[in-house]
Every structure is written in structure tokens, then in C-alpha cells.
Design an enzyme around this catalytic site. Sequence first.
Site, short mmCIF file in Angstrom:
data_model
loop_
_atom_site.label_atom_id
_atom_site.label_comp_id
_atom_site.label_asym_id
_atom_site.label_seq_id
_atom_site.Cartn_x
_atom_site.Cartn_y
_atom_site.Cartn_z
N PRO A 162 -3.67 28.19 17.27
CA PRO A 162 -4.00 29.45 17.94
C PRO A 162 -4.98 29.19 19.07
CG PRO A 162 -4.22 29.66 15.55
CD PRO A 162 -4.06 28.20 15.85
N CYS A 163 -4.61 29.61 20.26
CA CYS A 163 -5.49 29.45 21.43
C CYS A 163 -5.45 30.73 22.25
CB CYS A 163 -5.06 28.25 22.27
SG CYS A 163 -5.41 26.65 21.51
#
Length: 343
Positions: free
Chosen positions: A82-83
Site C-alpha cells: 500500500p502506497c
Amino acid sequence: MSSSCFFSVDLFAGCGGLTQGMHAAGFKTMVAVELEAVAARAYSLNHPNTIILTKDVRQVTSEEIKLHLGDNPLHLLAGCPPCQGFSSVRRLNRAEFAPDNRNGLVEEYFRLIKELRPLTIMMENVPGLLHYSLFQSIRAELGALGYAPQVEIVNVRNYGVPQNRKRLVMVGSLLGKLNISKGTTERVTVRDTIAHLPKPADSIDPLHRIVACHTPKILERIKLTPKDGGSRKDLPKEYTLECHKGSNIGFNDIYGRLRWDDYSTTITSGCLNPSKGRFLHPEQDRALTPREAALLQSFPPDYKFPTDIPKQALALLIGNALPPKFSYYQSKNIYEHLQAHNA
């Protein structure tokens, strides 16, 4: 596919979109890691034979993964860290990155690559990650480890997914140069994907029967939105919301309808809410159902999602997933690379 058995691990597994594609390509996913309990539950509904570690990846050790791999080699370590801080929507299209404590999770993926030394790697993420200094340094270190990482920004619509969605892909191999899978000539539209579905009230699929309820005022706006691609800009001026009256107001797709003979816009975590994007049905006066959103993400029609959770939680599961068909083509390319090198 041949009968070769190649083993994979899925980090940041979500509800299983990446694993679904890997399985379709012939991989056997031995271990998956997913912190969120609801996502892990959805994953297990569809991949019951995979051991899922419901914990923070920062607490996952390579020894733990090796224990579950047993004597099997690790052919592919895949993951979508997740970014959100690098998302153009999260940044409101500004150049700078939004602070988010999940941005450093890409380092955990790199840590496990170093410790596990899989034969091949595959990572998918938002395009903005390309310009992040930490990712650039990790890419260089992967090169030094012998993976010769290849990075490219591609659009999933070029891989048989009925959706306009750009993603960064990185692949690498210890066996020799591994290129990123090229697109296919298959073009799949919204019509191809959801036109056959019954109206939600007539469906026996509980996922398709979930429909957003709107206030009379919002429902009137929806009814006035022209069929097959209309948007809020097509409405009479008296229906323009105050927040949309200024000049250069972005997000023109909100309260817009999908077009039958085109790709869907990007299915996001707001995909069941028309105030979050172009998520109205092309002709019916309603937002997408979770089943329609999942199909536009290229999940199989029988893919299972919990239906006893809030609608927003469902949207988050579906919108955050990697489209399985896109995963399939990337995974198939890696599978054939492993076969060619007699891995």
C-alpha cells in the site's frame, strides 16, 4: 499450462486479486500476508488452501514464511505494498507526496526479498511510486542482488481488463532477464462485462442486490444525468452543487455514468458511491453494485465477498484489489520464464 508446480507467496494480499491471477497462471500460493481481518476473510473464502498470516507485514519473519513453504522453493514473491501517499488522487494531483505511514511498506517487501531470495519477484503499485527516492534506491539494490529489475507503467485495459487503470509494474529474476508482459489485443468493454446482469432486485446474487440508497434530491440528479456517459456537467444549472460552481473545479467524473462501449474509469475504494467518481450505471438510475464493480475489476463472477459488512468496506476491498486478469498475464509470463529456465 504444463504440470510444472511453481510456488508463490503473496504479500499485502488484500481480498486475493493478485493470488487469483497467479493461480490461474499455474502458481500455487503457499502463504499470503494481510493485516486487515475483513480482507483476510475475503481472501480465505476464495483461497482456502493458502495459509494466510493476518498480521502486520513488519512483524512477519522470513523464518515464518520458510516454515510454511517447507521443502518447497520460492519461485515467486509477489506483492502490492500500500502506497496511498503516492496516488494522484490522494495528492489531489499535486506534485508532492502525501505523508502516509504506509509509504514505507515497500521497504518490507524489499526486506523479504533479501531474506528469502525468491527466484523471481513481481510488484505492482501506483505510478507515482516511480519518482519516490526510496523506490529508486531499492530498484538499484535489487539490481546489485542480481534481479535486473524491469519497471514499466502500463494500463490494465491493455490486458483484457474492462477498466482504465494505470499501474507501475516491477519484475525481476535471478535466472536471467525477465521482461514485463506485453499487452494483449483483447478489448473488453463495460457492456461486455455487466450488460448481461439482471436488475439488482431480480438477482439471486447477494452481492448484486446491494445498492446504494440516495436522497430524493440526489436521485433526481441521477435521473437527469444522460444515459451512457452523461456527467454532472450535463445537468441544468440549478442542479450544480455549490462546491462545483468555482472555476477549474476538478473531479469532473463525479456523478457520471459509465459508457457501455468504453472502458470503465478506475475502480477505486469509492466505487459504490457516485459522489466519488464516474460510478453510475450506464442506463439504470443507480450506482454500481459490488458485483458490477468486482466484474469491472475482472474478478470471476463467482468470486466471494462478505456481504455482512458495511458497503464502504466492500468498496474498499474491491477498489484496492489488483485486477486478477492483469495479474494472470503478468504471472503467466513469469511462469513461462521459470519453465524456460527449468526452475
